[in-house]
Design a protein around this motif. Structure first.
Motif, PDB file in Angstrom:
ATOM      1  N   GLN A  69       0.834  -1.334   0.059  1.00 58.43           N
ATOM      2  CA  GLN A  69      -0.033   0.040   0.063  1.00 58.43           C
ATOM      3  C   GLN A  69       0.828   1.498   0.067  1.00 58.43           C
ATOM      4  O   GLN A  69       0.459   2.288  -0.346  1.00 58.43           O
ATOM      5  N   TRP A  70       2.066   0.955   0.388  1.00 60.49           N
ATOM      6  CA  TRP A  70       3.033   2.184   0.760  1.00 60.49           C
ATOM      7  C   TRP A  70       3.955   2.559  -0.644  1.00 60.49           C
ATOM      8  O   TRP A  70       4.843   3.446  -0.963  1.00 60.49           O
ATOM      9  N   ILE A  71       3.940   1.202  -1.566  1.00 60.92           N
ATOM     10  CA  ILE A  71       4.872   1.507  -2.671  1.00 60.92           C
ATOM     11  C   ILE A  71       4.234   1.734  -4.146  1.00 60.92           C
ATOM     12  O   ILE A  71       3.329   1.426  -4.453  1.00 60.92           O
ATOM     13  N   PRO A  72       4.688   2.662  -4.535  1.00 56.46           N
ATOM     14  CA  PRO A  72       4.361   3.195  -5.903  1.00 56.46           C
ATOM     15  C   PRO A  72       4.457   2.325  -6.961  1.00 56.46           C
ATOM     16  O   PRO A  72       5.523   1.482  -6.905  1.00 56.46           O
ATOM     17  N   CYS A  73       3.510   2.531  -7.845  1.00 59.81           N
ATOM     18  CA  CYS A  73       3.743   1.557  -9.162  1.00 59.81           C
ATOM     19  C   CYS A  73       4.150   2.267 -10.293  1.00 59.81           C
ATOM     20  O   CYS A  73       3.814   3.517 -10.362  1.00 59.81           O
ATOM     21  N   TYR A  74       4.905   1.887 -11.367  1.00 57.39           N
ATOM     22  CA  TYR A  74       5.483   2.858 -12.222  1.00 57.39           C
ATOM     23  C   TYR A  74       5.002   2.307 -13.876  1.00 57.39           C
ATOM     24  O   TYR A  74       5.822   2.634 -14.905  1.00 57.39           O
ATOM     25  N   CYS A  75       3.909   1.452 -14.014  1.00 49.40           N
ATOM     26  CA  CYS A  75       3.649   1.035 -15.184  1.00 49.40           C
ATOM     27  C   CYS A  75       2.568   2.108 -15.899  1.00 49.40           C
ATOM     28  O   CYS A  75       2.187   1.692 -16.900  1.00 49.40           O
ATOM     29  N   GLY A  76       2.211   3.036 -15.237  1.00 50.58           N
ATOM     30  CA  GLY A  76       1.030   3.808 -15.934  1.00 50.58           C
ATOM     31  C   GLY A  76      -0.261   3.516 -15.333  1.00 50.58           C
ATOM     32  O   GLY A  76      -1.086   4.408 -15.737  1.00 50.58           O
ATOM     33  N   GLY A  78      -1.657   4.198 -12.581  1.00 49.69           N
ATOM     34  CA  GLY A  78      -2.326   5.301 -11.796  1.00 49.69           C
ATOM     35  C   GLY A  78      -3.193   6.284 -12.762  1.00 49.69           C
ATOM     36  O   GLY A  78      -4.165   6.606 -12.116  1.00 49.69           O
ATOM     37  N   GLU A  79      -2.357   6.569 -13.797  1.00 50.72           N
ATOM     38  CA  GLU A  79      -3.328   7.075 -15.006  1.00 50.72           C
ATOM     39  C   GLU A  79      -4.187   6.353 -15.631  1.00 50.72           C
ATOM     40  O   GLU A  79      -5.486   6.777 -15.982  1.00 50.72           O
ATOM     41  N   SER A  80      -4.036   5.169 -16.003  1.00 49.24           N
ATOM     42  CA  SER A  80      -4.871   4.356 -16.983  1.00 49.24           C
ATOM     43  C   SER A  80      -6.024   3.738 -16.018  1.00 49.24           C
ATOM     44  O   SER A  80      -7.207   3.509 -16.585  1.00 49.24           O
ATOM     45  N   ALA A  81      -5.717   3.219 -14.815  1.00 52.12           N
ATOM     46  CA  ALA A  81      -6.652   2.348 -13.975  1.00 52.12           C
ATOM     47  C   ALA A  81      -7.219   3.052 -12.616  1.00 52.12           C
ATOM     48  O   ALA A  81      -7.761   2.466 -12.138  1.00 52.12           O
ATOM     49  N   HIS A  83      -5.207   3.551  -9.933  1.00 49.18           N
ATOM     50  CA  HIS A  83      -4.478   2.709  -9.075  1.00 49.18           C
ATOM     51  C   HIS A  83      -3.871   3.888  -8.091  1.00 49.18           C
ATOM     52  O   HIS A  83      -3.541   4.811  -8.361  1.00 49.18           O
ATOM     53  N   LYS A  84      -3.464   3.499  -6.769  1.00 51.72           N
ATOM     54  CA  LYS A  84      -3.036   4.409  -5.719  1.00 51.72           C
ATOM     55  C   LYS A  84      -1.668   3.822  -5.443  1.00 51.72           C
ATOM     56  O   LYS A  84      -0.942   4.506  -4.969  1.00 51.72           O
ATOM     57  N   SER A  85      -1.390   2.574  -5.756  1.00 55.22           N
ATOM     58  CA  SER A  85      -0.200   1.921  -5.032  1.00 55.22           C
ATOM     59  C   SER A  85       0.060   0.719  -5.899  1.00 55.22           C
ATOM     60  O   SER A  85      -0.909   0.032  -6.606  1.00 55.22           O
ATOM     61  N   THR A 148       2.082   5.997  -9.186  1.00 53.39           N
ATOM     62  CA  THR A 148       0.948   6.151  -8.825  1.00 53.39           C
ATOM     63  C   THR A 148       0.662   7.085  -7.685  1.00 53.39           C
ATOM     64  O   THR A 148       2.225   7.415  -7.036  1.00 53.39           O
ATOM     65  N   PRO A 149      -0.165   7.727  -7.260  1.00 49.67           N
ATOM     66  CA  PRO A 149      -0.128   8.692  -6.341  1.00 49.67           C
ATOM     67  C   PRO A 149      -0.349   8.221  -4.861  1.00 49.67           C
ATOM     68  O   PRO A 149      -1.301   8.145  -4.136  1.00 49.67           O
TER      69      PRO A 149
END
Length: 154
Positions: A69-76, A78-81, A83-85, A148-149
Motif C-alpha cells: 500500500q506504500w509502494i508506488p507503481c510505475y507502469c502507468g 495510476g493514470e490508466s486504471a 491505482h493508488k499503489s 501512482t499517487p
C-alpha cells in the motif's frame, strides 16, 4: 536455503522470461478482471494458466498488503486504471470478513510484478517500508511511467 533466497530465485526466473512487458498506456487499457476469494490464502482462478512465479508473487502480495500500500507503481496504472499503489495491481480490497477482491492487472504487467517482487523480497530481508519505497523510487525514476499517487509510509 532461506525462504527469501528461494523467493528471489523464482523472481529471477520470472524477470528473465520473455513475456515481461509494461502494462501500456491509458489508451490501451482494457480493464481488469476482479475475483473474490475467501481469503488471501486462496488465489483467484484467473491465475490458473499463469507461470508459477506469477502465482508466487500474487500469493506473496496477498500477505504483504501492509507493505505494498506504500509502494508506488510505475507502469502507468495510476493514470490508466486509477491505482493508488502497487497493491492495487494485485488486490482491489480486503473485506472485513477477510475475503479478498483480487485484481488481474498485475498478472499481465512485468513492471507491476517486478516492483512487487523486489519490494516483498526486501521486506523479507528485514528492510522497512520507507527504505523499500526509496529504493523503488530511485530505480524507476527514469524510463517508466509516472508513479501512482501513493501516500508516504508513516
Amino acid at each position: 536455503m532461506k525462504r527469501s533466497k528461494i523467493f528471489h530465485l523464482s523472481i529471477v526466473f520470472l524477470l528473465s522470461s520473455t513475456f515481461l512487458v509494461a502494462c501500456g498506456s491509458s489508451s490501451s487499457y482494457q480493464g481488469d478482471i476482479l475475483e473474490t476469494t475467501a481469503s488471501a490464502e486462496v488465489l483467484p482462478t484467473f491465475l490458473n494458466n499463469q507461470q508459477e512465479a506469477v502465482r508466487q508473487i500474487y500469493a506473496a502480495a496477498g500477505k504483504s498488503t501492509e507493505l505494498l500500500q506504500w509502494i508506488p507503481c510505475y507502469c502507468g496504472c495510476g493514470e490508466s486504471a486509477g491505482h493508488k499503489s502497487n497493491r492495487d495491481c494485485f488486490i482491489r480490497a480486503v473485506n472485513p470478513d477477510g475475503s479478498v477482491v483480487w485484481n488481474s492487472h498485475g498478472a499481465g504487467c512485468g513492471v507491476c510484478l517486478e516492483i512487487a517482487a523486489q519490494s516483498i523480497g526486501l521486506w523479507r530481508d528485514g528492510k522497512g517500508a520507507k527504505d523499500i519505497r526509496a529504493f523503488i523510487e530511485e530505480k524507476y525514476k527514469e524510463g517508466y511511467a509516472l508513479p501512482t499517487p501513493t501516500p508516504q509510509p508513516s
